[in-house]
Design a protein around this motif. Structure first.
Motif, PDB file in Angstrom:
ATOM      1  N   GLU A 203      -7.500  -4.708   3.210  1.00 15.30           N
ATOM      2  CA  GLU A 203      -6.437  -5.722   3.224  1.00 15.30           C
ATOM      3  C   GLU A 203      -6.840  -6.910   4.097  1.00 15.30           C
ATOM      4  O   GLU A 203      -6.663  -8.072   3.702  1.00 15.30           O
ATOM      5  CB  GLU A 203      -5.133  -5.114   3.723  1.00 15.30           C
ATOM      6  CG  GLU A 203      -3.964  -6.088   3.655  1.00 15.30           C
ATOM      7  CD  GLU A 203      -2.660  -5.448   4.030  1.00 15.30           C
ATOM      8  OE1 GLU A 203      -1.896  -5.106   3.111  1.00 15.30           O
ATOM      9  OE2 GLU A 203      -2.405  -5.280   5.248  1.00 15.30           O
TER      10      GLU A 203
ATOM     11  N   LEU B 244      -1.801 -12.408   1.866  1.00 14.77           N
ATOM     12  CA  LEU B 244      -0.900 -11.490   1.168  1.00 14.77           C
ATOM     13  C   LEU B 244       0.463 -11.463   1.854  1.00 14.77           C
ATOM     14  O   LEU B 244       0.542 -11.367   3.080  1.00 14.77           O
ATOM     15  CB  LEU B 244      -1.507 -10.087   1.165  1.00 14.77           C
ATOM     16  CG  LEU B 244      -2.850  -9.967   0.455  1.00 14.77           C
ATOM     17  CD1 LEU B 244      -3.502  -8.629   0.769  1.00 14.77           C
ATOM     18  CD2 LEU B 244      -2.671 -10.144  -1.040  1.00 14.77           C
TER      19      LEU B 244
ATOM     20  N   THR C 164       6.783  -4.269  -2.441  1.00 16.12           N
ATOM     21  CA  THR C 164       5.514  -4.860  -2.880  1.00 16.12           C
ATOM     22  C   THR C 164       4.398  -4.532  -1.895  1.00 16.12           C
ATOM     23  O   THR C 164       3.279  -4.198  -2.298  1.00 16.12           O
ATOM     24  CB  THR C 164       5.651  -6.379  -3.037  1.00 16.12           C
ATOM     25  OG1 THR C 164       6.692  -6.656  -3.983  1.00 16.12           O
ATOM     26  CG2 THR C 164       4.364  -7.011  -3.505  1.00 16.12           C
ATOM     27  N   THR C 165       4.699  -4.624  -0.599  1.00 19.75           N
ATOM     28  CA  THR C 165       3.707  -4.310   0.425  1.00 19.75           C
ATOM     29  C   THR C 165       3.278  -2.844   0.310  1.00 19.75           C
ATOM     30  O   THR C 165       2.093  -2.529   0.365  1.00 19.75           O
ATOM     31  CB  THR C 165       4.261  -4.589   1.836  1.00 19.75           C
ATOM     32  OG1 THR C 165       4.588  -5.974   1.923  1.00 19.75           O
ATOM     33  CG2 THR C 165       3.262  -4.227   2.913  1.00 19.75           C
TER      34      THR C 165
ATOM     35  N   GLU D 123       3.382  -0.899  -2.386  1.00 17.23           N
ATOM     36  CA  GLU D 123       2.590  -0.728  -3.609  1.00 17.23           C
ATOM     37  C   GLU D 123       1.151  -1.195  -3.392  1.00 17.23           C
ATOM     38  O   GLU D 123       0.201  -0.524  -3.793  1.00 17.23           O
ATOM     39  CB  GLU D 123       3.218  -1.488  -4.766  1.00 17.23           C
ATOM     40  CG  GLU D 123       4.499  -0.867  -5.272  1.00 17.23           C
ATOM     41  CD  GLU D 123       5.194  -1.732  -6.315  1.00 17.23           C
ATOM     42  OE1 GLU D 123       4.570  -2.654  -6.867  1.00 17.23           O
ATOM     43  OE2 GLU D 123       6.381  -1.481  -6.565  1.00 17.23           O
ATOM     44  N   ARG D 124       0.981  -2.350  -2.758  1.00 16.27           N
ATOM     45  CA  ARG D 124      -0.355  -2.877  -2.491  1.00 16.27           C
ATOM     46  C   ARG D 124      -1.112  -1.947  -1.555  1.00 16.27           C
ATOM     47  O   ARG D 124      -2.281  -1.630  -1.787  1.00 16.27           O
ATOM     48  CB  ARG D 124      -0.259  -4.276  -1.872  1.00 16.27           C
ATOM     49  CG  ARG D 124      -1.614  -4.884  -1.562  1.00 16.27           C
ATOM     50  CD  ARG D 124      -1.511  -6.229  -0.870  1.00 16.27           C
ATOM     51  NE  ARG D 124      -0.924  -6.142   0.452  1.00 16.27           N
ATOM     52  CZ  ARG D 124       0.203  -6.729   0.834  1.00 16.27           C
ATOM     53  NH1 ARG D 124       0.901  -7.465   0.000  1.00 16.27           N
ATOM     54  NH2 ARG D 124       0.645  -6.596   2.071  1.00 16.27           N
ATOM     55  N   ARG D 125      -0.452  -1.488  -0.523  1.00 14.33           N
ATOM     56  CA  ARG D 125      -1.119  -0.603   0.430  1.00 14.33           C
ATOM     57  C   ARG D 125      -1.425   0.760  -0.185  1.00 14.33           C
ATOM     58  O   ARG D 125      -2.412   1.399   0.187  1.00 14.33           O
ATOM     59  CB  ARG D 125      -0.296  -0.484   1.705  1.00 14.33           C
ATOM     60  CG  ARG D 125      -0.335  -1.793   2.480  1.00 14.33           C
ATOM     61  CD  ARG D 125       0.382  -1.740   3.782  1.00 14.33           C
ATOM     62  NE  ARG D 125       0.095  -2.973   4.530  1.00 14.33           N
ATOM     63  CZ  ARG D 125       0.604  -3.250   5.702  1.00 14.33           C
ATOM     64  NH1 ARG D 125       1.433  -2.398   6.284  1.00 14.33           N
ATOM     65  NH2 ARG D 125       0.294  -4.381   6.307  1.00 14.33           N
TER      66      ARG D 125
ATOM     67  N   PHE E  11      -2.383   1.107  -3.278  1.00 15.58           N
ATOM     68  CA  PHE E  11      -3.592   0.795  -4.045  1.00 15.58           C
ATOM     69  C   PHE E  11      -4.816   0.734  -3.128  1.00 15.58           C
ATOM     70  O   PHE E  11      -5.849   1.351  -3.401  1.00 15.58           O
ATOM     71  CB  PHE E  11      -3.386  -0.530  -4.790  1.00 15.58           C
ATOM     72  CG  PHE E  11      -4.578  -0.985  -5.568  1.00 15.58           C
ATOM     73  CD1 PHE E  11      -5.012  -0.290  -6.686  1.00 15.58           C
ATOM     74  CD2 PHE E  11      -5.277  -2.120  -5.186  1.00 15.58           C
ATOM     75  CE1 PHE E  11      -6.113  -0.709  -7.412  1.00 15.58           C
ATOM     76  CE2 PHE E  11      -6.374  -2.555  -5.894  1.00 15.58           C
ATOM     77  CZ  PHE E  11      -6.795  -1.843  -7.016  1.00 15.58           C
TER      78      PHE E  11
END
Length: 89
Positions: A21, A36, A43-44, A46-48, A50
């Motif tokens: 990240e 980001l 959303t944070t 979900e990204r983390r 991934f």
């Protein structure tokens, strides 16, 4: 230094996922783009999730192939090779 840590959304600190990240944020800034967003918890997360999946996959790959890493210890007369002790979370 301790075990290699892939990370998870609930345990993101000091992990490969956090480094991914951070690296992406640095690249975005270098291109003049915003970093980001962290203002939406879903959303944070979900990204983390991934980034954590990538981090865990890389760590598991490295641990499974720990014998691929050789450290040459110079003992002057003989070459001695050591393998690091790689562990994961």
């Amino acid at each position: 230094m301790g075990a290699l840590k892939g990370g998870s959304p609930d345990d993101f600190g000091d992990s490969l996922a956090l480094e991914i990240e951070n690296a992406l944020n640095q690249l975005l800034l270098l291109d003049g783009l915003p970093t980001l967003p962290n203002n939406d918890p879903d959303t944070t997360r979900e990204r983390r999730r991934f980034f954590s999946a990538i981090g865990r996959g890389v760590v598991r790959h490295l641990v499974a192939r720990r014998q691929s890493f050789e450290i040459d210890v110079d003992t002057s007369a003989n070459d001695v090779f050591r393998h690091p002790d790689l562990t994961s979370d």
